[in-house]
Design an enzyme around this catalytic site. Structure first.
Site, mmCIF file in Angstrom:
data_model
loop_
_atom_site.group_PDB
_atom_site.id
_atom_site.type_symbol
_atom_site.label_atom_id
_atom_site.label_comp_id
_atom_site.label_asym_id
_atom_site.label_seq_id
_atom_site.Cartn_x
_atom_site.Cartn_y
_atom_site.Cartn_z
ATOM 1 N N ASN A 36 0.809 -1.229 0.000
ATOM 2 C CA ASN A 36 0.000 0.000 0.000
ATOM 3 C C ASN A 36 0.838 1.273 0.000
ATOM 4 O OD1 ASN A 36 0.943 0.178 2.583
ATOM 5 N ND2 ASN A 36 -1.052 0.230 3.587
ATOM 6 N N ASP A 55 -3.953 -2.603 0.204
ATOM 7 C CA ASP A 55 -3.710 -2.814 1.623
ATOM 8 C C ASP A 55 -3.907 -4.313 1.926
ATOM 9 O OD1 ASP A 55 -3.946 -0.796 4.328
ATOM 10 O OD2 ASP A 55 -4.384 -2.937 4.592
ATOM 11 N N TYR A 145 4.443 -4.990 19.009
ATOM 12 C CA TYR A 145 4.948 -5.428 17.695
ATOM 13 C C TYR A 145 5.434 -6.878 17.767
ATOM 14 C CZ TYR A 145 8.479 -5.847 13.969
ATOM 15 O OH TYR A 145 9.241 -6.291 12.920
ATOM 16 N N LYS A 149 3.806 -10.393 16.143
ATOM 17 C CA LYS A 149 4.579 -11.309 15.292
ATOM 18 C C LYS A 149 4.487 -12.737 15.837
ATOM 19 C CE LYS A 149 6.610 -8.601 12.130
ATOM 20 N NZ LYS A 149 6.370 -8.753 10.701
ATOM 21 N N ASN A 174 18.143 -7.374 13.445
ATOM 22 C CA ASN A 174 17.983 -6.009 12.939
ATOM 23 C C ASN A 174 18.636 -5.949 11.556
ATOM 24 O OD1 ASN A 174 17.974 -3.145 12.742
ATOM 25 N ND2 ASN A 174 17.856 -3.109 14.970
HETATM 26 P P1 NAD Z 1 9.511 -1.563 5.220
HETATM 27 O O1 NAD Z 1 8.675 -0.578 5.987
HETATM 28 O O2 NAD Z 1 10.568 -1.042 4.329
HETATM 29 O O3 NAD Z 1 8.579 -2.531 4.390
HETATM 30 C C1 NAD Z 1 7.261 -2.832 4.748
HETATM 31 C C2 NAD Z 1 6.414 -2.656 3.498
HETATM 32 O O4 NAD Z 1 5.083 -3.042 3.807
HETATM 33 C C3 NAD Z 1 6.365 -1.203 3.014
HETATM 34 O O5 NAD Z 1 6.643 -1.158 1.635
HETATM 35 C C4 NAD Z 1 4.936 -0.767 3.319
HETATM 36 O O6 NAD Z 1 4.467 0.188 2.381
HETATM 37 C C5 NAD Z 1 4.189 -2.085 3.256
HETATM 38 N N1 NAD Z 1 2.991 -2.100 4.093
HETATM 39 C C6 NAD Z 1 2.886 -1.748 5.389
HETATM 40 N N2 NAD Z 1 1.618 -1.920 5.810
HETATM 41 C C7 NAD Z 1 0.926 -2.398 4.760
HETATM 42 C C8 NAD Z 1 -0.424 -2.770 4.570
HETATM 43 N N3 NAD Z 1 -1.340 -2.660 5.554
HETATM 44 N N4 NAD Z 1 -0.805 -3.219 3.351
HETATM 45 C C9 NAD Z 1 0.086 -3.334 2.334
HETATM 46 N N5 NAD Z 1 1.379 -2.983 2.464
HETATM 47 C C10 NAD Z 1 1.786 -2.531 3.660
HETATM 48 O O7 NAD Z 1 10.112 -2.559 6.308
HETATM 49 P P2 NAD Z 1 11.202 -3.719 6.157
HETATM 50 O O8 NAD Z 1 12.343 -3.344 7.010
HETATM 51 O O9 NAD Z 1 11.446 -4.050 4.736
HETATM 52 O O10 NAD Z 1 10.444 -4.928 6.889
HETATM 53 C C11 NAD Z 1 9.837 -5.981 6.146
HETATM 54 C C12 NAD Z 1 9.358 -7.037 7.103
HETATM 55 O O11 NAD Z 1 10.448 -7.570 7.848
HETATM 56 C C13 NAD Z 1 8.335 -6.541 8.128
HETATM 57 O O12 NAD Z 1 7.353 -7.527 8.299
HETATM 58 C C14 NAD Z 1 9.144 -6.386 9.378
HETATM 59 O O13 NAD Z 1 8.341 -6.527 10.542
HETATM 60 C C15 NAD Z 1 10.142 -7.511 9.232
HETATM 61 N N6 NAD Z 1 11.369 -7.283 9.990
HETATM 62 C C16 NAD Z 1 12.185 -6.248 9.653
HETATM 63 C C17 NAD Z 1 13.349 -6.037 10.389
HETATM 64 C C18 NAD Z 1 14.282 -4.894 10.064
HETATM 65 O O14 NAD Z 1 15.259 -4.707 10.798
HETATM 66 N N7 NAD Z 1 14.082 -4.141 9.018
HETATM 67 C C19 NAD Z 1 13.662 -6.890 11.450
HETATM 68 C C20 NAD Z 1 12.794 -7.937 11.771
HETATM 69 C C21 NAD Z 1 11.654 -8.144 11.005
#
Ligand code: NAD
Length: 316
Positions: A36, A55, A145, A149, A174
């Site tokens: 989204n 979404d 959060y 998960k 991270n």
């Molecule tokens: P990010 O925010 O770059 O990516 C998340 C994406 O999801 C974004 O493009 C956002 O637009 C989309 N999004 C959010 N809510 C939405 C919805 N309701 N409908 C459709 N799209 C939606 O974050 P990221 O760092 O790439 O994280 C990706 C995944 O990895 C997440 O699930 C996050 O919890 C998990 N994660 C990330 C980390 C980290 O350090 N970055 C660590 C552990 C887990």
């Protein structure tokens, strides 16, 4: 792997999901992205992927899955700020639990074979866990959060029992790397880069942060590809097993950027674990996953990509 053709990547306009989508296309899969664009950017979506700006909570996303019938759902879309989850646990649960269930219900109807879920290792085990934490250590998330998960991980077990969908939960440390959104609450590399290079709206202060288990995005992408080939349920920590204190990361980045900025510490953020590092023994044994890239090499590559994106000096 060759039988798995269509893969739906949620969050594929975001940091990690877009790199995963890139790698899946390069490996010959047909890829659709649902995102989204709440934090993601359309320019991150690879040209070869179908893009649906839906979404994950929507009927549009549900109907798309039912009609396109992906073999695998790679679920990365999420509200991923620990701070936001502390301030608004209801909203966090709507995004991260109910949004996920909307997708999983559709995946069940579409007879998907597997769901790979981007879970968290850094916010999963809690402050009482051993460092580094293993998958079999008790999950005691400190913030909504992490609780959401963990709940989704449990729901995936239900979808396996009830619908035979293979669940693979990847508990990331991270994650840092190119395309990281430096504006977000998570993502220590992007966050520090903005502050050290003077680009952060919050000036040059940062909070006293916990020791971080860091993992380069390229290694996380590799874990997703290996999870595609693994046909059993699993929970896998994806991290290097090492803790790196925030000051070390700061000093490395400062060196790479050539900044004169000095650190100014603030208080810790509510809901954050004080320490986190993940033992990835199971991922190494079962998925044959190994982190390949050192912290120095990873930070250098990441910084170069930020400099290409934002320029190496002045404000954006
Ligand atoms: P990010 O925010 O770059 O990516 C998340 C994406 O999801 C974004 O493009 C956002 O637009 C989309 N999004 C959010 N809510 C939405 C919805 N309701 N409908 C459709 N799209 C939606 O974050 P990221 O760092 O790439 O994280 C990706 C995944 O990895 C997440 O699930 C996050 O919890 C998990 N994660 C990330 C980390 C980290 O350090 N970055 C660590 C552990 C887990």
């Amino acid at each position: 792997m060759s039988q798995l053709k269509r893969i739906l990547v949620t969050g594929g306009a975001g940091f990690i999901g877009s790199h995963v989508a890139d790698a899946l296309l390069a490996a010959g899969f047909e890829v659709a992205v649902v995102d989204n664009l709440s934090t993601g950017r359309q320019e991150n979506v690879p040209a070869g992927a179908r893009f649906y700006p839906f979404d994950i909570k929507s009927n549009d996303a549900f109907d798309l899955i039912c009609s396109w019938k992906p073999h695998v759902l790679v679920h990365h879309a999420a509200q991923m700020s620990v701070r936001v989850s502390v301030d608004d646990p209801v909203m966090d649960a709507q995004e991260n639990i109910l949004g996920s269930l909307n997708l999983f219900e559709a995946a069940a109807r579409a007879k998907a074979e597997k769901i790979i879920f981007a879970s968290t290792g850094g916010a999963m085990y809690g402050d009482q866990a051993p460092v580094p934490a293993r998958e079999q250590d008790r999950a005691m998330p400190e913030c909504p959060y992490g609780i959401a998960k963990l709940a989704v991980e449990h729901y995936l077990h239900f979808y396996q029992r009830e619908h035979g969908i293979i669940p693979i939960r990847l508990r990331y440390a991270n994650v840092y790397g190119p395309r990281q959104n430096g504006l977000g609450e998570a993502g220590v590399g992007g966050h520090l880069y903005r502050k050290i290079s003077g680009r952060g709206a919050a000036g040059h202060q940062w909070r006293r942060s916990p020791d971080q288990g860091l993992c380069l995005c390229g290694d996380v992408v590799a874990a997703n590809l290996l999870a595609l080939e693994y046909n059993q349920a699993g929970i896998f920590n994806i991290g290097t097993g090492k803790e790196t204190d925030i000051l070390t990361i700061y000093l490395r980045l400062k060196e790479i950027i050539g900044s004169q900025q000095g650190p100014v510490h603030g208080p810790a953020k509510p809901g954050e674990q004080r320490r986190s590092a993940l033992d990835s023994f199971l991922a190494q044994e079962k998925l044959r996953w190994q982190p390949q890239i050192s912290l120095i090499e990873g930070l250098t590559r990441t910084t170069q990509s930020f400099q290409e994106r934002f320029g190496s000096g002045g404000k954006r």
